[in-house]
Design an enzyme around this catalytic site. Structure first.
Site, PDB file in Angstrom:
ATOM      1  N   ASP A  13      24.697  68.380  59.503  1.00 21.57           N
ATOM      2  CA  ASP A  13      25.481  67.244  60.019  1.00 21.57           C
ATOM      3  C   ASP A  13      26.901  67.200  59.453  1.00 21.57           C
ATOM      4  O   ASP A  13      27.487  66.130  59.315  1.00 21.57           O
ATOM      5  CB  ASP A  13      24.779  65.902  59.717  1.00 21.57           C
ATOM      6  CG  ASP A  13      23.331  65.914  60.140  1.00 21.57           C
ATOM      7  OD1 ASP A  13      23.069  66.374  61.264  1.00 21.57           O
ATOM      8  OD2 ASP A  13      22.471  65.476  59.358  1.00 21.57           O
ATOM      9  N   LYS A  16      29.936  70.565  62.483  1.00 20.91           N
ATOM     10  CA  LYS A  16      30.184  71.937  62.956  1.00 20.91           C
ATOM     11  C   LYS A  16      30.695  71.936  64.395  1.00 20.91           C
ATOM     12  O   LYS A  16      31.529  72.755  64.769  1.00 20.91           O
ATOM     13  CB  LYS A  16      28.893  72.768  62.846  1.00 20.91           C
ATOM     14  CG  LYS A  16      28.452  72.961  61.406  1.00 20.91           C
ATOM     15  CD  LYS A  16      27.106  73.652  61.309  1.00 20.91           C
ATOM     16  CE  LYS A  16      25.946  72.772  61.693  1.00 20.91           C
ATOM     17  NZ  LYS A  16      25.658  71.675  60.781  1.00 20.91           N
ATOM     18  N   GLY A  40      21.511  68.530  66.468  1.00 15.29           N
ATOM     19  CA  GLY A  40      22.038  67.616  67.475  1.00 15.29           C
ATOM     20  C   GLY A  40      23.524  67.478  67.319  1.00 15.29           C
ATOM     21  O   GLY A  40      24.024  67.391  66.210  1.00 15.29           O
ATOM     22  N   HIS A  41      24.237  67.518  68.421  1.00 17.03           N
ATOM     23  CA  HIS A  41      25.637  67.131  68.337  1.00 17.03           C
ATOM     24  C   HIS A  41      26.002  66.284  69.540  1.00 17.03           C
ATOM     25  O   HIS A  41      25.426  66.410  70.609  1.00 17.03           O
ATOM     26  CB  HIS A  41      26.583  68.314  68.107  1.00 17.03           C
ATOM     27  CG  HIS A  41      26.404  69.445  69.049  1.00 17.03           C
ATOM     28  ND1 HIS A  41      25.787  70.606  68.694  1.00 17.03           N
ATOM     29  CD2 HIS A  41      26.755  69.576  70.331  1.00 17.03           C
ATOM     30  CE1 HIS A  41      25.762  71.404  69.733  1.00 17.03           C
ATOM     31  NE2 HIS A  41      26.347  70.810  70.741  1.00 17.03           N
ATOM     32  N   GLN A 224      22.097  73.089  61.346  1.00 11.18           N
ATOM     33  CA  GLN A 224      21.697  72.663  59.991  1.00 11.18           C
ATOM     34  C   GLN A 224      22.736  73.135  58.953  1.00 11.18           C
ATOM     35  O   GLN A 224      23.898  73.251  59.299  1.00 11.18           O
ATOM     36  CB  GLN A 224      20.286  73.151  59.642  1.00 11.18           C
ATOM     37  CG  GLN A 224      19.183  72.484  60.462  1.00 11.18           C
ATOM     38  CD  GLN A 224      18.909  73.167  61.780  1.00 11.18           C
ATOM     39  OE1 GLN A 224      18.810  74.364  61.849  1.00 11.18           O
ATOM     40  NE2 GLN A 224      18.769  72.402  62.838  1.00 11.18           N
TER      41      GLN A 224
HETATM   42  P1  IMP Z   1      12.722  70.695  60.660  1.00 13.64           P
HETATM   43  O1  IMP Z   1      13.904  71.581  60.863  1.00 13.64           O
HETATM   44  O2  IMP Z   1      12.509  69.745  61.816  1.00 13.64           O
HETATM   45  O3  IMP Z   1      11.487  71.449  60.322  1.00 13.64           O
HETATM   46  O4  IMP Z   1      13.029  69.746  59.398  1.00 13.64           O
HETATM   47  C1  IMP Z   1      13.113  70.265  58.081  1.00 13.64           C
HETATM   48  C2  IMP Z   1      14.190  69.550  57.284  1.00 13.64           C
HETATM   49  O5  IMP Z   1      15.470  69.871  57.830  1.00 13.64           O
HETATM   50  C3  IMP Z   1      14.100  68.023  57.327  1.00 13.64           C
HETATM   51  O6  IMP Z   1      14.535  67.520  56.088  1.00 13.64           O
HETATM   52  C4  IMP Z   1      15.094  67.638  58.412  1.00 13.64           C
HETATM   53  O7  IMP Z   1      15.594  66.329  58.243  1.00 13.64           O
HETATM   54  C5  IMP Z   1      16.166  68.690  58.184  1.00 13.64           C
HETATM   55  N1  IMP Z   1      16.945  68.976  59.388  1.00 13.64           N
HETATM   56  C6  IMP Z   1      16.572  69.711  60.460  1.00 13.64           C
HETATM   57  N2  IMP Z   1      17.547  69.788  61.359  1.00 13.64           N
HETATM   58  C7  IMP Z   1      18.583  69.104  60.860  1.00 13.64           C
HETATM   59  C8  IMP Z   1      19.919  68.855  61.330  1.00 13.64           C
HETATM   60  O8  IMP Z   1      20.347  69.309  62.390  1.00 13.64           O
HETATM   61  N3  IMP Z   1      20.686  68.102  60.503  1.00 13.64           N
HETATM   62  C9  IMP Z   1      20.264  67.639  59.318  1.00 13.64           C
HETATM   63  N4  IMP Z   1      19.050  67.859  58.831  1.00 13.64           N
HETATM   64  C10 IMP Z   1      18.209  68.589  59.609  1.00 13.64           C
END
Ligand code: IMP
Length: 425
Positions: A13, A16, A40-41, A224
């Site tokens: 977040d 990017k 997500g953006h 991420q």
């Molecule tokens: P997962 O990717 O859904 O398996 O989540 C694993 C960890 O990554 C969790 O702590 C989520 O909150 C974090 N996470 C996954 N995608 C994002 C993102 O796009 N932004 C911020 N945190 C993320």
């Protein structure tokens, strides 16, 4: 030949999408290389706000080819919904987006397992986005995943689905006491997506290399961030892919010698969603103000993000594992209202001072940051258009971050708009 990688330097977040957007004018192709619809953006089309999870941000520019590469995991229903949403807004996504046949599919049982595993972990849960990301990458590593290309051969699709369901249904029924999933229902749903997806599916590695051969400008866009990297992040509180710069090479399929720029995106403070260590986290009124001013709520899940002071230990680590050539500092304006700011320059844990990230994760859980306190600027920066016009304390703050991180800060963003980006060099 120019290929640039855009990587989150913190826990995701970082903004990017804004960096990609800024460079889009000079870009011919934007390649998303890992993750899935956990990302997500938010993009603005005319008066409307659109939330994208899978499609690279370059979609807004008609000259850009948006590519979803092999390293991404795709939930086809979500992808088609996004494509439909963009088409309704007058864009032409079905004709432009290119998808790797090697990308893996997120299946209904991945979503269900993500939920069940989190529930079973109870207090130890990771706070995943529950989109099935972890289980999909786990099946990929176990070599029982289904790929986009499997959608175009019904026989193979059914055979692979049968094999994986054989095992997965045992887990669902015996371990979790849930009903078994129906092969026919899944096959009908997924094979039903094939026709609409088919024209977009191609050899994206070949496409990328052809583009590089003709000297096109390519951006490899990470989702991420570094600290959520499966290998280099705060494991197990990470995602299941490799957002770091190296992940761009494996996810998109190119060699390191093709890269000439690695751009790290970092907020002027830190946020994190989900559980896991966060040494500079703020639990006070200052933290709440940053959350509110910065609008720190997740695009995908709507969750309130945890916030904290800028962490130079994390930034130094991100510099090491990514080799940034530039940093893009975002959301400086969120700090406009504060009289003083803090920057963590080291940690203290078990009687030792750590200039670099401690090698043992447990130290990170109880690390005490050593802060440098600096003067705030207490003045709005969002309308400033030249770097030199930033208040002196704001420039001092940026100088301090640069000196602490060890990578040049090339851009500073002072608001969500395109024009609200100051070029420093
Ligand atoms: P997962 O990717 O859904 O398996 O989540 C694993 C960890 O990554 C969790 O702590 C989520 O909150 C974090 N996470 C996954 N995608 C994002 C993102 O796009 N932004 C911020 N945190 C993320």
């Amino acid at each position: 030949m120019p290929a640039s990688i855009i990587v989150g330097a913190q826990w995701g977040d970082e903004g990017k999408g804004k960096a990609t957007d800024l460079l889009a004018d000079r870009t011919d192709m934007v390649v998303r290389y890992q993750g899935g619809n956990n990302a997500g953006h938010t993009i603005v089309v005319g008066d409307e706000v659109l939330k994208l999870h899978l499609i690279p941000s370059g979609i807004l520019y008609s000259h850009v080819v948006p590519v979803i590469a092999a390293g991404v995991v795709i939930d086809p229903k979500v992808l088609l919904e996004e494509l439909d949403g963009l088409e309704e807004k007058g864009l032409d996504p079905f004709a432009r987006v290119r998808i790797s046949g090697d990308a893996h599919l997120i299946m209904p049982y991945h979503r269900e397992l993500d939920l069940l595993i989190e529930r079973r972990l109870g207090k130890q849960n990771l706070g995943t986005t529950r989109r099935g990301i972890g289980p999909a990458y786990a099946d990929k590593a176990s070599r029982v995943g289904l790929r986009v290309q499997d959608l175009f051969d019904e026989g193979i699709f059914r055979k692979k689905l049968e094999a994986v369901l054989d095992h997965t249904n045992l887990v669902l029924t015996r371990v979790y006491g849930r009903p078994a999933m129906d092969l026919e229902a899944i096959a009908t749903e997924y094979l039903g997506y094939a026709e609409r997806l088919s024209p977009m599916v191609t050899d994206t590695t070949a496409l990328l290399h052809e583009a590089l051969e003709r000297d096109a400008n390519v951006i490899l866009e990470g989702a991420q961030g570094t600290m959520l990297d499966l290998d280099h992040g705060t494991y197990p509180f990470v995602t299941s892919s490799n957002p770091v710069a190296g992940g761009a090479l494996t996810g998109a399929g190119l060699g390191p010698n093709r890269i000439d720029r690695v751009i790290g995106i970092t907020k002027a403070y830190v946020t994190r969603v989900g559980t896991g260590p966060f040494p500079t986290e703020l639990f006070d009124e200052v933290g709440e103000r940053i959350t509110d001013i910065g609008g720190e709520y997740g695009t995908t899940t709507g969750r309130r993000r945890r916030v904290g002071w800028f962490d130079a230990v994390v930034a130094r680590y991100a510099q090491r594992v990514n080799g940034f050539t530039d940093l893009f500092l975002t959301k400086l304006d969120v700090l406009d209202a504060f009289d003083e700011l803090k920057v963590a320059v080291a940690y203290h844990a078990d009687g030792e001072r750590h200039h670099h990230l401690p090698p043992h994760q447990s130290l990170l859980h109880h690390a005490e940051p050593e802060y440098v306190t600096v003067e705030g600027w207490g003045a709005p920066t969002s309308d400033i258009t030249r770097y030199g016009d930033l208040p002196r304390p704001a420039r001092d703050y940026i100088d301090l971050l640069e000196q602490q991180c060890g990578a040049p800060i090339t851009w500073v963003s002072v608001g969500p708009g395109r024009a609200q980006t100051l070029e420093r060099r």
